[in-house]
Scaffold this active site. Sequence first.
Site, PDB file in Angstrom:
ATOM      1  N   CYS A 162       0.806  -1.229   0.000  1.00  0.00           N
ATOM      2  CA  CYS A 162       0.000   0.000   0.000  1.00  0.00           C
ATOM      3  C   CYS A 162       0.834   1.271   0.000  1.00  0.00           C
ATOM      4  O   CYS A 162       0.306   2.357  -0.245  1.00  0.00           O
ATOM      5  CB  CYS A 162      -0.917   0.005   1.222  1.00  0.00           C
ATOM      6  N   HIS A 300      -3.213   8.131   5.549  1.00  0.00           N
ATOM      7  CA  HIS A 300      -3.357   6.879   4.812  1.00  0.00           C
ATOM      8  C   HIS A 300      -4.739   6.289   5.092  1.00  0.00           C
ATOM      9  O   HIS A 300      -5.401   5.803   4.175  1.00  0.00           O
ATOM     10  CB  HIS A 300      -2.263   5.903   5.237  1.00  0.00           C
ATOM     11  N   HIS A 334      -9.392   1.850  -1.569  1.00  0.00           N
ATOM     12  CA  HIS A 334      -7.946   1.694  -1.377  1.00  0.00           C
ATOM     13  C   HIS A 334      -7.347   1.061  -2.622  1.00  0.00           C
ATOM     14  O   HIS A 334      -7.465  -0.144  -2.836  1.00  0.00           O
ATOM     15  CB  HIS A 334      -7.678   0.834  -0.148  1.00  0.00           C
TER      16      HIS A 334
END
Length: 406
Positions: A162, A300, A334
Amino acid sequence: MNIPTKVVITGAGATSPYGAGVTALWEGLKAGRGCMHPVEALQSLPMVKTKVAATVPDMDYSYIPRRDRRSMSRMALYAYAAAKEALLQAGYEKAPQGLGFFMGSTLNSISKWMEITGYCHGNHLELVKTSDFLQIMNHSPLATVSQALKINGPCVGASDACATGLMNIGLAYLAVKAGFVKQALCGGTEEYHPMFSACFDIMQATSYNFNDKPNEACRPFDANRTGLVASEGCGLLFVESEESAKARGAKILAEIIGFSSNTETENMAYPSAQTLRECMQNALADAHIEPQSVDLLNAHATGTIIGDIAESQAAQAVFGSGVKINSLKGHLGHSMGASGGLETIACLKMLEEGVLLPTQNLEKLDERCAPLSYVRTQEQRPVNIIVKNSFAIGGNNCTAVLRRPL
């Protein structure tokens, strides 16, 4: 006396669930438009609780020469489109001589891997083509796009789950700052496969309580969140030295003034507030600015229970309770390796227009999250410095500091 090299951003390109281009991305985000939807393949998997994702709409890639396109996976197609847009905004029809390219992804094309695996199980390996193999290399998008666009400088593909997109932006920043390259494309790309949703579901990290309302499914910092919504796309920046940009009269979108990366060593799945705090503090130190100078922390924050709590606690330790903080995962989902690139592009637009985007679906703050100044509605205000976080499963963390052009 050696004057430190300033690193600036002069181009951006995006392929996102909102469609092709930075304009589509920004207009979708600014309007708070939903892009999440039910995934048919997940409906028939009762053991997987999450049923939604955000995917890139069908687009025409026939403008890419067939000789290049046949070796490209979906994520490479996304990257080609984003790279062309970033180059054009930076003022180039073609890649300049010696251009660096820093781009990666969480995984390569799962769809193509499964197709080849099917050939193996059926004892038909003779059906595997060279172009198939070129789509499953770890650096496949980096290699195929650099070949197609004739990018002949160093091509490096960091893969940090990520954190991939922002990590590659950070590597490009360091490379330009050190004089390793004068200019670089950087960011991350990703293509969705239901396996992403299934794997995160196994880790109890997906959203499942709003399957009937897909656009409310990802809820960073919200008390009713249960996890993330998987997404896809590509976000790329064109970065270069300030000297290079000014010499050719390029418009400077923003300056990267700081970057930091560290690693969580206690748990591969769950970050600690202490490690995240140190990452942000080190980025501020690299930027030579004080915490009170920051106008926004773009978190995030994926909507997972533990991750959002840890990041908010780290933010309070660094900036205090007054810091403005938002997350864009409620809008976009995401997008894994692409998230750092796409969200950094959104940060550029927030700097440019003096707008703070809200955290979508934040209705009731989780009491376990630190008491910060969460952006809940769109705010018009001066924005000069944004801190951007990307944290990854596996423990890879990074933070970048962006400043509006002086």
